[in-house]
Design an enzyme around this catalytic site. Sequence first.
Site, PDB file in Angstrom:
ATOM      1  N   ARG A 180      -5.948   0.558   6.080  1.00  0.00           N
ATOM      2  CA  ARG A 180      -6.953   1.547   5.754  1.00  0.00           C
ATOM      3  C   ARG A 180      -8.138   0.980   4.959  1.00  0.00           C
ATOM      4  NH1 ARG A 180      -3.590   6.405   2.973  1.00  0.00           N
ATOM      5  NH2 ARG A 180      -2.625   4.753   1.931  1.00  0.00           N
TER       6      ARG A 180
ATOM      7  N   LYS B 288       9.497  -6.178  -6.168  1.00  0.00           N
ATOM      8  CA  LYS B 288       9.591  -7.715  -5.652  1.00  0.00           C
ATOM      9  C   LYS B 288       8.587  -8.671  -6.229  1.00  0.00           C
ATOM     10  CE  LYS B 288      11.349  -6.151  -1.251  1.00  0.00           C
ATOM     11  NZ  LYS B 288      11.057  -6.210   0.201  1.00  0.00           N
TER      12      LYS B 288
ATOM     13  N   TYR C  59      13.961   2.527   8.855  1.00  0.00           N
ATOM     14  CA  TYR C  59      15.137   2.526   9.483  1.00  0.00           C
ATOM     15  C   TYR C  59      15.919   3.968   9.139  1.00  0.00           C
ATOM     16  CZ  TYR C  59      17.517   0.984   5.227  1.00  0.00           C
ATOM     17  OH  TYR C  59      17.682   0.507   3.959  1.00  0.00           O
TER      18      TYR C  59
END
Length: 296
Positions: free
Chosen positions: A172, A85, A245
Amino acid sequence: MKHVYTLADLRDPAFAEAMPNAKLAVIGFPIKHSASPQMHQAALDEAGIDLQYIRVEVEPGDVDACFVEMERLGFIGCNVTVPHKLDAMAQCDELTDDAKALGATNTILFKEGKRIGHNSDGPGLARAIFEDFGKSLTELRVLILGAGGGAGRAIATQCAREGSPAIYLSNRTVEKLEPIAKSLTEEHGAKLVYTLSTDEKDLINAANRADLIINSTSLGLHEDDILPLPVTALSARHRIYDAVYNPPVTPLLAEADKLGAKTSNGLSMLLHQGANSYSFWLGQEPNITAMRKGLG
């Protein structure tokens, strides 16, 4: 038609002969798991548009080379998934406001010799949350798990753009969150932004204040994954959204279901970001019912 194509396939002269209508695609590495083709193909077929949507596995560093081949072959555009991306955004000539705001592209339009980068993830998330839970992000205080990653940052940015009254960012590495929090408040008008680690006490305190919890970590992809937050942080009043999903019911959603919380997975976000991409490419709204059926 192959399940997955490669850059070598696009370069092969036989591809144009065998797949003359392949003009849309999703690229990623790996890509065989993507459900985008069956979703988009269903909408194209329903509309009577004689185009094919394919998967193309593109290795890191080869995004520009892939775009060159797609342009040569007359592709209309493509979707972009991990890990490309940011690289895809760097290869664009123009960016939409959504791509600029979210800092990444997941949709590319090839038009008049230009590569136009768009991001349909944010608008897709907003539509998904409203459809699944009956409330908009404007009304919900949100805890985002894994907010330091690309997906988490995009989700946090959309929450800020929608006017969520409070945004809790967990990661984290807390240090990663400071520039994100600054961007949300200074660039996107976020009202209240809090940063926290994955410390159990901090997560429980944040969850107690949140209405919606979104998991944007990869925890949940495997049955033996640990939960991304303590089960004691969950309650029946929460809305729990897992960006994963597959599997459709992650360990987090299973535990939330036991408590009677409202739950949903990332399939609805995939559906609505897909519809947004389709409109961006073709200039018309897709049949959402057909796309939903395509996803099974």
